[in-house]
Design a protein around this motif. Structure first.
Motif, PDB file in Angstrom:
ATOM      1  N   THR A  74      44.052   7.768  -8.931  1.00  0.00           N
ATOM      2  CA  THR A  74      45.152   8.641  -9.335  1.00  0.00           C
ATOM      3  C   THR A  74      45.607   9.498  -8.166  1.00  0.00           C
ATOM      4  N   ILE A  81      50.302   8.909 -14.669  1.00  0.00           N
ATOM      5  CA  ILE A  81      50.296   9.466 -16.016  1.00  0.00           C
ATOM      6  C   ILE A  81      51.640   9.125 -16.651  1.00  0.00           C
ATOM      7  N   ARG A  85      53.725  10.977 -22.088  1.00  0.00           N
ATOM      8  CA  ARG A  85      52.611  11.847 -22.453  1.00  0.00           C
ATOM      9  C   ARG A  85      53.097  13.289 -22.587  1.00  0.00           C
ATOM     10  N   GLU A  89      46.764  19.762 -20.047  1.00  0.00           N
ATOM     11  CA  GLU A  89      45.686  19.583 -19.085  1.00  0.00           C
ATOM     12  C   GLU A  89      45.264  18.115 -19.022  1.00  0.00           C
ATOM     13  N   TYR A  90      45.106  17.595 -17.798  1.00  0.00           N
ATOM     14  CA  TYR A  90      44.655  16.223 -17.586  1.00  0.00           C
ATOM     15  C   TYR A  90      43.525  16.216 -16.558  1.00  0.00           C
ATOM     16  N   TRP A  91      42.599  15.277 -16.747  1.00  0.00           N
ATOM     17  CA  TRP A  91      41.538  15.062 -15.756  1.00  0.00           C
ATOM     18  C   TRP A  91      41.989  13.982 -14.802  1.00  0.00           C
ATOM     19  N   GLN A 102      40.456  19.076 -13.333  1.00  0.00           N
ATOM     20  CA  GLN A 102      41.417  19.289 -14.407  1.00  0.00           C
ATOM     21  C   GLN A 102      42.651  19.986 -13.857  1.00  0.00           C
ATOM     22  N   CYS A 105      49.733  19.211 -16.083  1.00  0.00           N
ATOM     23  CA  CYS A 105      50.879  18.353 -15.787  1.00  0.00           C
ATOM     24  C   CYS A 105      52.010  18.685 -16.746  1.00  0.00           C
TER      25      CYS A 105
END
Length: 328
Positions: A74, A81, A85, A89-91, A102, A105
């Motif tokens: 990533t 992503i 979506r 918060e995204y990992w 974290q 986005c």
């Protein structure tokens, strides 16, 4: 299920079971009166917790070892992503991170006027109107009772900086806003006017310099703080309306990528897009408060905010209240 989500699910599941064992142990203590029974209960519960902790460690290690390619792929938020979506918060993991981090986005950002919406990663989110937030490393807390405010300022003359990590994510567009107060008499581009040999690495402005990279810094945006609403010389903004013959100099290495404002008697904030009167020294051509900058080429550099002034803070300062920066 995505690998990062799978790791998080395993972590939450096993840690929940550990907490349950701890609660069970504590409630068991209240019912056991004999020392031997108490010892057996403690020993049994301790062994169960150790087993669960070992399972947690082994599970995460297995997932990382078997899905290492996905975990390190990533590098572009907008690509990896999906745009459908929700914001949140995204990992993510990148080539620069040894473990997932974290990030927030924003998939619906429209305020940046960058002619695009989704796929923004937030790298800075400072709001000193929130009493629970603290100044970033490198800046000092500045408070005042009237009007009441909490801001972040410099310690002394020169530039003091704080750096915001991009976690190795590649980006080519930066958008954001910085809102600050004027303290005493900042002089806009006077530092550069007085010494044309200054570079972007020097104190070329009274205000804020936003850059990426080092030696030299690469310019993103400059936030200029001028002395007052009526000046018509080099201490004023280049776009001062009464000043048709601006005698100052805009540093060539920043081009037109800047905001310039001074406070008025009715409005103390700078670069917020408000309080612009007919004689304001406020530059409106870049549509503040949000800036949008398309970089010449993609980069993974961290972003540096430098708060600058060529005099002591008793003579000039630009304490900041809000910093919000996104990359894409």
């Amino acid at each position: 299920m995505e690998v990062n989500a799978l790791i998080l699910t395993v972590f939450l599941d096993i840690t929940q079971r550990i907490r349950q064992e701890v609660v069970k142990n504590e409630s068991g203590k209240k019912r056991v009166e004999e020392p031997d029974e108490q010892y057996q209960l403690n020993n049994q519960s301790s062994q169960q917790i150790q087993t669960l902790q070992a399972q947690l460690s082994d599970s995460i290690l297995f997932l990382q070892n078997n899905f290492s390619e996905q975990l390190s792929s990533t590098n572009k938020i907008s690509k990896d992503i999906p745009q459908d979506r929700p914001s949140g918060e995204y990992w993510i993991t990148t080539d620069s991170t040894s473990s997932p981090v974290q990030v927030y986005c924003d998939m619906n950002r429209t305020s940046c006027s960058c002619n695009t919406t989704g796929g923004w990663m937030r790298v800075a989110n400072l709001d000193m109107t929130d009493p629970n937030q603290n100044c970033p490393e490198g800046l000092r807390l500045v408070t005042r009772e009237e009007p009441p405010l909490r801001t972040c300022g410099k310690h002394a003359l020169g530039c003091l900086s704080t750096t915001y990590s991009t976690y190795g994510v590649e980006y080519s567009t930066v958008c954001g806003r910085i809102i600050a107060y004027q303290s005493s008499t900042p002089d806009a581009f006077t530092p550069y006017f007085s010494n044309r040999f200054l570079s972007i690495d020097d104190v070329y402005v009274d205000g804020v310099s936003l850059t990426h990279g080092h030696s030299p810094h690469q310019h993103i945006w400059t936030f200029v703080n001028a002395v007052n609403e009526t000046q018509t010389d080099r201490r004023a903004c280049p776009c001062t309306r009464p000043n048709l013959n601006y005698i100052g100099v805009v540093p060539p290495f920043i081009g037109q990528d800047y905001f310039c404002e001074t406070r008025s008697q009715q409005h103390y904030l700078c670069w917020d897009g408000q309080g612009c009167g007919g004689t304001s020294t406020y530059c409106e051509f870049n549509n503040p408060p949000w800036f949008c900058k398309q970089l010449p080429q993609p980069t993974t550099d961290n972003i540096e905010l430098r708060l600058c002034g060529d005099e002591g803070i008793s003579n000039e300062d630009t304490p900041i209240e809000i910093v919000e920066i996104y990359v894409r």
